[in-house]
Design a protein around this motif. Structure first.
Motif, PDB file in Angstrom:
ATOM      1  N   THR A  67      -3.749 -12.259   0.571  1.00  0.00           N
ATOM      2  CA  THR A  67      -3.066 -11.660  -0.566  1.00  0.00           C
ATOM      3  C   THR A  67      -2.649 -10.254  -0.171  1.00  0.00           C
ATOM      4  O   THR A  67      -3.246  -9.642   0.722  1.00  0.00           O
ATOM      5  CB  THR A  67      -3.952 -11.565  -1.837  1.00  0.00           C
ATOM      6  N   ASN A  68      -1.611  -9.755  -0.838  1.00  0.00           N
ATOM      7  CA  ASN A  68      -1.255  -8.364  -0.605  1.00  0.00           C
ATOM      8  C   ASN A  68      -2.180  -7.472  -1.419  1.00  0.00           C
ATOM      9  O   ASN A  68      -2.742  -7.865  -2.443  1.00  0.00           O
ATOM     10  CB  ASN A  68       0.212  -8.096  -0.966  1.00  0.00           C
ATOM     11  N   TYR A  69      -2.375  -6.263  -0.944  1.00  0.00           N
ATOM     12  CA  TYR A  69      -3.176  -5.256  -1.640  1.00  0.00           C
ATOM     13  C   TYR A  69      -2.197  -4.306  -2.310  1.00  0.00           C
ATOM     14  O   TYR A  69      -1.473  -3.589  -1.652  1.00  0.00           O
ATOM     15  CB  TYR A  69      -4.066  -4.511  -0.642  1.00  0.00           C
ATOM     16  N   ARG A  70      -2.171  -4.348  -3.628  1.00  0.00           N
ATOM     17  CA  ARG A  70      -1.160  -3.607  -4.375  1.00  0.00           C
ATOM     18  C   ARG A  70      -1.518  -2.125  -4.442  1.00  0.00           C
ATOM     19  O   ARG A  70      -2.559  -1.740  -4.955  1.00  0.00           O
ATOM     20  CB  ARG A  70      -1.014  -4.164  -5.786  1.00  0.00           C
ATOM     21  N   PRO A  79       5.537  -2.745  10.092  1.00  0.00           N
ATOM     22  CA  PRO A  79       6.156  -3.356  11.278  1.00  0.00           C
ATOM     23  C   PRO A  79       5.981  -4.862  11.362  1.00  0.00           C
ATOM     24  O   PRO A  79       6.819  -5.556  11.936  1.00  0.00           O
ATOM     25  CB  PRO A  79       5.445  -2.664  12.446  1.00  0.00           C
ATOM     26  N   ARG A  80       4.867  -5.402  10.796  1.00  0.00           N
ATOM     27  CA  ARG A  80       4.580  -6.826  10.970  1.00  0.00           C
ATOM     28  C   ARG A  80       4.349  -7.485   9.615  1.00  0.00           C
ATOM     29  O   ARG A  80       3.894  -6.851   8.652  1.00  0.00           O
ATOM     30  CB  ARG A  80       3.351  -7.008  11.865  1.00  0.00           C
ATOM     31  N   SER A  81       4.656  -8.763   9.544  1.00  0.00           N
ATOM     32  CA  SER A  81       4.516  -9.524   8.306  1.00  0.00           C
ATOM     33  C   SER A  81       3.068  -9.975   8.110  1.00  0.00           C
ATOM     34  O   SER A  81       2.425 -10.476   9.044  1.00  0.00           O
ATOM     35  CB  SER A  81       5.427 -10.751   8.342  1.00  0.00           C
ATOM     36  N   ARG A  82       2.581  -9.871   6.886  1.00  0.00           N
ATOM     37  CA  ARG A  82       1.209 -10.300   6.592  1.00  0.00           C
ATOM     38  C   ARG A  82       1.039 -11.804   6.771  1.00  0.00           C
ATOM     39  O   ARG A  82      -0.071 -12.277   7.010  1.00  0.00           O
ATOM     40  CB  ARG A  82       0.840  -9.891   5.164  1.00  0.00           C
ATOM     41  N   GLY A 112      -0.741  -3.357   3.044  1.00  0.00           N
ATOM     42  CA  GLY A 112      -2.077  -3.654   2.561  1.00  0.00           C
ATOM     43  C   GLY A 112      -2.332  -5.132   2.343  1.00  0.00           C
ATOM     44  O   GLY A 112      -1.516  -5.842   1.749  1.00  0.00           O
ATOM     45  N   PHE A 113      -3.472  -5.612   2.833  1.00  0.00           N
ATOM     46  CA  PHE A 113      -3.778  -7.036   2.716  1.00  0.00           C
ATOM     47  C   PHE A 113      -5.265  -7.273   2.484  1.00  0.00           C
ATOM     48  O   PHE A 113      -6.127  -6.453   2.803  1.00  0.00           O
ATOM     49  CB  PHE A 113      -3.325  -7.803   3.959  1.00  0.00           C
ATOM     50  N   PHE A 126     -11.801  -9.650   5.064  1.00  0.00           N
ATOM     51  CA  PHE A 126     -11.442  -8.347   5.635  1.00  0.00           C
ATOM     52  C   PHE A 126     -10.210  -7.819   4.919  1.00  0.00           C
ATOM     53  O   PHE A 126      -9.290  -8.569   4.591  1.00  0.00           O
ATOM     54  CB  PHE A 126     -11.159  -8.471   7.133  1.00  0.00           C
ATOM     55  N   SER A 127     -10.194  -6.503   4.670  1.00  0.00           N
ATOM     56  CA  SER A 127      -9.031  -5.821   4.116  1.00  0.00           C
ATOM     57  C   SER A 127      -8.728  -4.599   4.969  1.00  0.00           C
ATOM     58  O   SER A 127      -9.644  -3.887   5.385  1.00  0.00           O
ATOM     59  CB  SER A 127      -9.297  -5.383   2.675  1.00  0.00           C
TER      60      SER A 127
END
Length: 254
Positions: A67-70, A79-82, A112-113, A126-127
């Motif tokens: 999930t993304n971390y809002r 630079p990179r895709s989650r 953020g992920f 892990f985040s």
């Protein structure tokens, strides 16, 4: 994906149960879950814009979800895709622990992920927001909820979902029963949101478990459980911008 409810070794008969919603812009091109042609052992949906996935499993009992971390204060592109966080794990051979320890060195290359990785026995979290103890951690048996903040942050939709999942453990899982735990379309009240520091119009929209909006909303619900034999039961239901089902993929993976 913006809501994941899961029970990790909370039941001897069902070591893993998952109910999850992927929330995304409706215009973003997506392929429904299937076995990947270049990696036939991987079952996952695919983001056709960046090539990764939000959630998937593999024939060697891997599980991955992100999930993304809002954080409204940090919106610059990364630079990179989650989506590659999950796809690289699913198509690789590292243990969850080794993968995450290596990931720590490049974690800031991504926006953020929150990341969940499993191998059929252990489940890790892990985040890159360095929440909790700050590094990868193996999860103890229990029921968890993950949205767009740290694991088990008590947002209303997470709290309601965990309670529903706890009740579901009293019987045998079905895709229909699991899907109900993430299907609530009711918005949280301003009072419920303010307790978690959420105040804006977007926070109100995102407060529902299942988001219906013509531009951004719940694109898919994925339900999954692993039984005592190790088989994984998977279903992904896709939804139109109106919130109506538009298709489903159901598989059983040994």
């Amino acid at each position: 994906m913006c809501l994941i409810l899961f029970a990790h070794r909370a039941s001897a008969e069902y070591p893993l149960l998952v109910a999850a919603n992927r929330d995304e812009f409706h215009a973003r091109p997506t392929a429904a879950s299937d076995f990947w042609q270049e990696h036939p052992g991987v079952l996952a949906g695919r983001d056709l814009e960046a090539g990764g996935t939000w959630m998937g499993i593999s024939a060697d009992r891997r599980f991955a979800a992100v999930t993304n971390y809002r954080d409204p204060q940090r919106t610059a592109p990364a630079p990179r895709s989650r989506g590659e966080l999950t796809s690289l794990y699913l198509t690789g051979d590292q243990s969850p622990r080794d993968y995450l320890l290596e990931l720590e060195d490049r974690a800031d290359d991504y926006a953020g992920f929150n990341l969940l990785l499993g191998d059929g026995k252990d489940l890790w979290y892990f985040s890159n927001q360095r929440t909790g103890n700050g590094g990868p951690r193996a999860l103890a048996p229990g029921i968890y909820g993950l949205s767009n903040a740290a694991l088990d942050t008590p947002w209303p939709k997470v709290t309601r979902g965990k309670q529903a999942l706890q009740q579901l453990l009293a019987g045998a899982p079905t895709h229909e029963r699991l899907a109900v735990t993430v299907s609530d379309r009711e918005l949280a009240t301003p009072g419920q949101l303010s307790g978690q520091g959420l105040h804006g119009e977007m926070d109100q929209l995102l407060s529902a478990q299942f988001i219906v909006n013509p531009t951004y909303g719940t694109r898919a619900t994925t339900t999954l459980w692993q039984d005592a034999t190790g088989r994984r039961h998977w279903r992904e239901t896709s939804f139109a911008p109106t919130g109506e089902p538009s298709g489903a993929v159901e598989k059983v993976v040994p």
